[in-house]
Design an enzyme around this catalytic site. Structure first.
Site, mmCIF file in Angstrom:
data_model
loop_
_atom_site.group_PDB
_atom_site.id
_atom_site.type_symbol
_atom_site.label_atom_id
_atom_site.label_comp_id
_atom_site.label_asym_id
_atom_site.label_seq_id
_atom_site.Cartn_x
_atom_site.Cartn_y
_atom_site.Cartn_z
ATOM 1 N N ARG A 37 1.304 -4.693 -0.830
ATOM 2 C CA ARG A 37 1.019 -3.253 -0.676
ATOM 3 C C ARG A 37 0.952 -2.551 -2.022
ATOM 4 N NH1 ARG A 37 4.222 -1.780 4.839
ATOM 5 N NH2 ARG A 37 2.404 -2.061 6.149
ATOM 6 N N LYS A 199 2.524 -7.716 23.580
ATOM 7 C CA LYS A 199 2.372 -6.727 24.661
ATOM 8 C C LYS A 199 0.960 -6.208 24.848
ATOM 9 C CE LYS A 199 7.036 -5.055 24.777
ATOM 10 N NZ LYS A 199 7.954 -4.119 24.159
ATOM 11 N N GLY A 352 0.439 -6.201 10.968
ATOM 12 C CA GLY A 352 1.292 -6.924 10.014
ATOM 13 C C GLY A 352 1.473 -8.389 10.374
ATOM 14 N N GLY A 375 -0.183 0.274 12.906
ATOM 15 C CA GLY A 375 -0.443 1.352 13.860
ATOM 16 C C GLY A 375 -1.709 2.118 13.514
HETATM 17 P P1 AMP Z 1 2.722 -7.304 18.770
HETATM 18 O O1 AMP Z 1 3.693 -6.521 17.957
HETATM 19 O O2 AMP Z 1 2.558 -6.823 20.173
HETATM 20 O O3 AMP Z 1 1.400 -7.541 18.063
HETATM 21 O O4 AMP Z 1 3.371 -8.752 18.946
HETATM 22 C C1 AMP Z 1 3.648 -9.644 17.888
HETATM 23 C C2 AMP Z 1 4.689 -10.593 18.393
HETATM 24 O O5 AMP Z 1 4.216 -11.244 19.550
HETATM 25 C C3 AMP Z 1 5.055 -11.701 17.422
HETATM 26 O O6 AMP Z 1 6.342 -11.459 16.923
HETATM 27 C C4 AMP Z 1 5.026 -12.966 18.288
HETATM 28 O O7 AMP Z 1 6.171 -13.775 18.129
HETATM 29 C C5 AMP Z 1 4.985 -12.404 19.702
HETATM 30 N N1 AMP Z 1 4.358 -13.313 20.662
HETATM 31 C C6 AMP Z 1 3.169 -13.904 20.573
HETATM 32 N N2 AMP Z 1 2.959 -14.725 21.628
HETATM 33 C C7 AMP Z 1 4.044 -14.660 22.399
HETATM 34 C C8 AMP Z 1 4.424 -15.288 23.620
HETATM 35 N N3 AMP Z 1 3.623 -16.159 24.218
HETATM 36 N N4 AMP Z 1 5.616 -14.967 24.135
HETATM 37 C C9 AMP Z 1 6.437 -14.086 23.513
HETATM 38 N N5 AMP Z 1 6.135 -13.464 22.358
HETATM 39 C C10 AMP Z 1 4.950 -13.743 21.799
#
Ligand code: AMP
Length: 399
Positions: A37, A199, A352, A375
Site C-alpha cells: 500500500r 458469503k 484483500g 469494500g
Molecule cells: P469474503 O470475505 O466473503 O471474500 O471471504 C473470504 C474468506 O472466505 C476467506 O477467509 C476464506 O477462507 C473463506 N472461504 C472460502 N471458501 C470457503 C469455504 N468453502 N468454507 C468456508 N470459508 C471459505
C-alpha cells in the site's frame, strides 16, 4: 466519466496534501509485514515532488478510537523514507494543532511531512467539518490517492473537498476508477466474472449489477454452497446462508433469462473439521457426506473453470475458491490465480484475500490490475456513487 487528475493541476511551490492509504498490516512486533500500500502511492508522491510541490501526507492506520501509540504512523514514515531515498520524511506528533501547522508552513523542498494517524481525531470518521477545515488550512492543493477509503464519507476524503481550493485524484485512484468504469461500461466480451469467498451477502449487490453486463459467471468458495443448496444438493456441514437461498434462486433465474452461463463447482475437497490437519476427501457435489464440509473446489471444478475462462476477453475476480489460508484447501484458489494470469484477457482482481492468493501464487505481475480496496472496489462494481470520488469527477460541459 473522468476524474480531475493531479496532472491537470499547477503544483509548483504549492503545499499539497496527499491523502494516502497507509493502512498496512503489522506483525506482533510492530514491523510492517506488507508494504504494497505504501509502494502503490509512490508514483503520485514522486510526480508531485518532481513538479516542485511541498508535500504533506495523511493516512489512517487500523481503527483506533483515540490516540494510541500502537497505531502510530511512525513505522510508515521510516519505510517511506527508505523507499523514496534522498527525501527527509518528517513525522508530525499529531494530526492537526499548532506544532503540526508550523511544520507544514515551514516545509522545504526535499522534505515531506507525514501527519499522525487521522483516526486519532474523533472527527475523521464523523466527516467532521472542523477537522476538514483544519486539514484544508495546511494546503493549497488536495490530492486523494486513498481508494481503499473512498466508499466512506470521512473528513479527510469527503468534507475536506469543500474547503480546499483545488481537489484532484492521484494516479492510483484514477487507475482504480478507470478499471472499474471499463468493467461496467466497455468491457471486451466475453466477460467472465469469478466470485468466491465465504458469503453471498457481501457480493449480492455486485452480482445483481454485473449480471446484465457479463457472459459467464463462475461461483466458487463458501458462497457456492448457498447456490448448490438452492439447486437441491445435500451440502453436509458446508457454510450456507439459509436466508439467501431465495436470492440465490433469483440470481440463477436471472442468469438464465439474460443468457449468462452460470458455473458452480462440480466437486469439492471436504473435511469434517475446519483444520489443516483434518482428513480430506475429494467428492462430487452429489456425494458430500453428512457431517462433512466443502472447504475448497475440487480438481474437476478447476478443470471446468479453466475451460470456461478459455475464450474470455475480460475477467473480474473477487473472492477465493476455498479456505486458501490453510494449505490443504488452497489449491483451487492458487490454480484459479494461475489460469487467470495465464490468459490474454484483461484481468482485474479485487478484495484483500484475492490479492493475497495472487501474491502467494506469484502471479501479481501477470494481472492487468489488482485493486487495493476491498469494500471500495466492490461498491464501484455495485455501480454505487462513492462519496469521496463524487467531488473529484470532472464536469464535462458536453455531458
Ligand atoms: P469474503 O470475505 O466473503 O471474500 O471471504 C473470504 C474468506 O472466505 C476467506 O477467509 C476464506 O477462507 C473463506 N472461504 C472460502 N471458501 C470457503 C469455504 N468453502 N468454507 C468456508 N470459508 C471459505
Amino acid at each position: 466519466m473522468q476524474l480531475i487528475s493531479v496532472k491537470d493541476v499547477e503544483l509548483s511551490n504549492k503545499k499539497t496534501l496527499i491523502r494516502c492509504d497507509f493502512n498496512v498490516p503489522q506483525d506482533e512486533f510492530g514491523n510492517i509485514s506488507d508494504d504494497r500500500r505504501i509502494k502503490s502511492v509512490i508514483p503520485t508522491i514522486r510526480y508531485c515532488l518532481d513538479q516542485g510541490a511541498k508535500i504533506i501526507l495523511a493516512s489512517h492506520l487500523g481503527r483506533p478510537k483515540e490516540v494510541n501509540n500502537k497505531y502510530s504512523l511512525e513505522p510508515v514514515a521510516k519505510r517511506l523514507e527508505r523507499l523514496l531515498t534522498n527525501i527527509e520524511v518528517i513525522m508530525a506528533k499529531n494530526v492537526i494543532g499548532n506544532d503540526t501547522k508550523e511544520l507544514a508552513a515551514n516545509l522545504k523542498h526535499g522534505q515531506i511531512l507525514l501527519l499522525e494517524n487521522l483516526r486519532f481525531e474523533k472527527g475523521e470518521t464523523k466527516n467532521d467539518e472542523n477537522l476538514a477545515k483544519d486539514l484544508a488550512s495546511m494546503c493549497d492543493v488536495y490530492v486523494n490517492d486513498a481508494f481503499g477509503v473512498c466508499h466512506r464519507a470521512h473528513a479527510s476524503v469527503e468534507a475536506i473537498t469543500k474547503f480546499v481550493k483545488v481537489s484532484c485524484a492521484g494516479f492510483l485512484l484514477q487507475k482504480e476508477f478507470n478499471f472499474g468504469q471499463q468493467l461496467l461500461k466497455s468491457a471486451a466480451r466475453p466477460f467472465v466474472a469469478v466470485v468466491g469467498g465465504s458469503k453471498v451477502s457481501g457480493k449480492l449487490q455486485a452480482l445483481h449489477n454485473l449480471l446484465p453486463k457479463i457472459d459467464k459467471l463462475i461461483i466458487g468458495g463458501g458462497m457456492a454452497f448457498t447456490f448448490l443448496k438452492a439447486q437441491g444438493f445435500n451440502i453436509g456441514n458446508s457454510i450456507v446462508e439459509e436466508e439467501l437461498i431465495e436470492d440465490a434462486k433469483q440470481i440463477i433465474a436471472n442468469a438464465k433469462e439474460l443468457g449468462v452461463k452460470l458455473y458452480l463447482p462440480v466437486d469439492v475437497i471436504a473435511a469434517q473439521s475446519f483444520s489443516n490437519d483434518s482428513v480430506i476427501k475429494k467428492v462430487s457435489v452429489q456425494e458430500i457426506p453428512n457431517g462433512w464440509m466443502g472447504l475448497d473446489i475440487g480438481p474437476a471444478s478447476s478443470i471446468l473453470f479453466k475451460e470456461v475462462l478459455n475464450d474470455a476477453q475480460t475477467i473480474w475476480w473477487n473472492g477465493p475458491m476455498g479456505v486458501f489460508e490453510m494449505e490443504k484447501f488452497s489449491k483451487g484458489s492458487l490454480k484459479m490465480s494461475h489460469y487467470i494470469s495465464d490468459s490474454y484477457a484483461t484481468s482485474v482482481a479485487g478484495g484483500g484475500d484475492t490479492a493475497d492468493v495472487i501474491n502467494r501464487a506469484g502471479d501479481a505481475d501477470d494481472f492487468s490490475f489488482i485493486s487495493t480496496g476491498g469494500g471500495a472496489s466492490l461498491e464501484l462494481i455495485e455501480g454505487k456513487e462513492l462519496p469521496a470520488i463524487k467531488p473529484l469527477i470532472l464536469k464535462d460541459e458536453f455531458e
